[in-house]
Design an enzyme around this catalytic site. Structure first.
Site: not given
Ligand code: IPE
Ligand code: IPE
Ligand code: MG
Length: 261
Positions: A26, A74
Site C-alpha cells: 500500500d 478496488n
Molecule cells: C489494499 O489497499 C489492497 C491492495 C493493496 C491491493 P487499499 O489501498 O485498497 O486499502 P484501503 O482501501 O485503504 O483499505
Molecule cells: C496500493 O497503493 C496499490 C493498490 C491498491 C492497487 P494505493 O493505490 O492504495 O496507494 P495509496 O493508498 O492511495 O497511497
Molecule cells: Mg491504499
C-alpha cells in the site's frame, strides 16, 4: 495436492526465516502525490519494487510470497485507474513470466480474475502453466481477491463436493477449498503505507500470522526494509494459545511436542 494443517493446531517449527510472507503493498498513490506525479507513476514504481522483493525473498529462503495487488474493493476506484492497473498487470505478466521461470519461481494468481477479461486470464493461465513445476519459491499474486469472496467460494465448493452431507465439516475440509490451499498459512503479514488494517485480505489464513505495519510507502520499500520486518518477526514468540513455559519445554524436549499438540 498437499494441504497444510492449521497452524493453530500444532506447535509449528518456527524458523528464523518466515516460510510464508504475505504483503499488502500500500501507498503507491501517496508516493506519487508527494512527488506531484500521477498515481500511475506510483503504481509503476510499485511493480519495480515487486521485482526487488521477490529476488530478496528467494535469496533469504522464503518459500511462499503472497502479494495483494488488487482487492475486490478496488473496482470502486476511478475507471481510469482501474484500467491502468489492468494494463500494468498485462505488461508485468508479459515481461516477467519468462524471468520468473528462469529463476525457478512458481507463479500462482488467486482471486476472481474473469472480470479482468480474456487477455489477462489467458496470460495468467500461460504463466501458471509455464512455472508450475518450479520449486525455488511460490509467488502468489492476489488479484480481484477478497477474503470474504474466498470464504464464500470455499463454502460453495465444499457443499458441492459433498451434496449429501448437511453439516459436520471440519476446518481442514473447509480450508482445502480456499484459493491458497496449496500454501501454509502466512507466518508474517506485512502492510506498508501506514494503515493498520487487513482490507479484506486473507481472512482465514491470517488467524495466527505475526503482523508488521510500517509507514514506508510501497514504492520506497526495499530489501533492507524487508529485513527489518523479518527481524521483528524473529523477536516474536508465537504461542498459538499456549504459555511460554509450554513452548520452552516443547523446544527443549522435542518429544513432548506431540503430546502438547
Ligand atoms: C489494499 O489497499 C489492497 C491492495 C493493496 C491491493 P487499499 O489501498 O485498497 O486499502 P484501503 O482501501 O485503504 O483499505
Ligand atoms: C496500493 O497503493 C496499490 C493498490 C491498491 C492497487 P494505493 O493505490 O492504495 O496507494 P495509496 O493508498 O492511495 O497511497
Ligand atoms: Mg491504499
Amino acid at each position: 495436492m498437499t494441504t497444510f494443517s492449521s497452524s493453530t493446531r500444532d506447535i509449528p517449527q518456527v524458523k528464523a526465516v518466515p516460510r510464508h510472507i504475505a504483503i499488502i503493498m500500500d501507498g503507491n498513490g501517496r508516493w506519487a502525490k508527494q512527488r506531484k506525479l500521477p498515481r500511475a507513476a506510483g503504481h509503476k514504481r510499485g511493480v519495480e519494487i515487486v521485482r526487488e522483493i521477490v529476488k530478496a525473498c528467494v535469496a533469504r529462503g522464503v518459500e511462499y510470497l503472497t502479494l495483494f495487488a488488487f482487492s475486490s474493493e478496488n473496482w470502486r476506484r476511478p475507471e481510469e485507474e482501474v484500467s491502468m492497473l489492468k494494463q500494468l498487470f498485462i505488461i508485468a505478466l508479459e515481461r516477467e513470466a519468462e524471468k520468473l521461470h528462469r529463476n525457478g519461481i512458481c507463479l500462482r494468481v488467486v482471486g476472481d480474475i474473469a472480470p479482468f477479461g480474456k487477455k489477462i486470464t489467458e496470460l495468467v493461465a500461460r504463466a501458471e502453466q509455464l512455472t508450475r513445476a518450479n520449486k525455488s519459491m511460490t509467488l502468489t499474486i492476489a488479484a480481484n481477491y477478497g477474503g470474504r469472496w474466498d470464504l464464500m467460494q470455499a463454502m460453495q465448493h465444499l457443499i458441492e463436493s459433498r451434496p449429501e452431507q448437511r453439516g459436520g465439516f471440519t476446518e481442514e475440509e473447509f480450508a482445502s477449498h480456499l484459493a491458497m490451499a496449496y500454501a501454509p498459512e502466512p507466518d508474517l503479514f506485512i502492510r506498508t503505507g501506514g494503515e493498520q488494517r487487513i482490507s479484506n485480505f486473507l481472512l482465514w489464513q491470517l488467524a495466527y500470522s505475526e503482523f508488521y505495519f510500517t509507514d514506508i510507502l510501497w514504492p520506497d520499500f526495499d530489501a533492507m526494509a524487508l529485513d527489518r520486518a523479518i527481524e521483528s518477526y524473529q523477536r516474536r514468540e508465537r504461542r498459538f494459545g499456549r504459555t511460554s513455559e509450554q513452548l520452552e519445554s516443547a523446544g527443549k524436549a522435542p518429544s513432548q511436542k506431540k503430546a502438547l499438540a
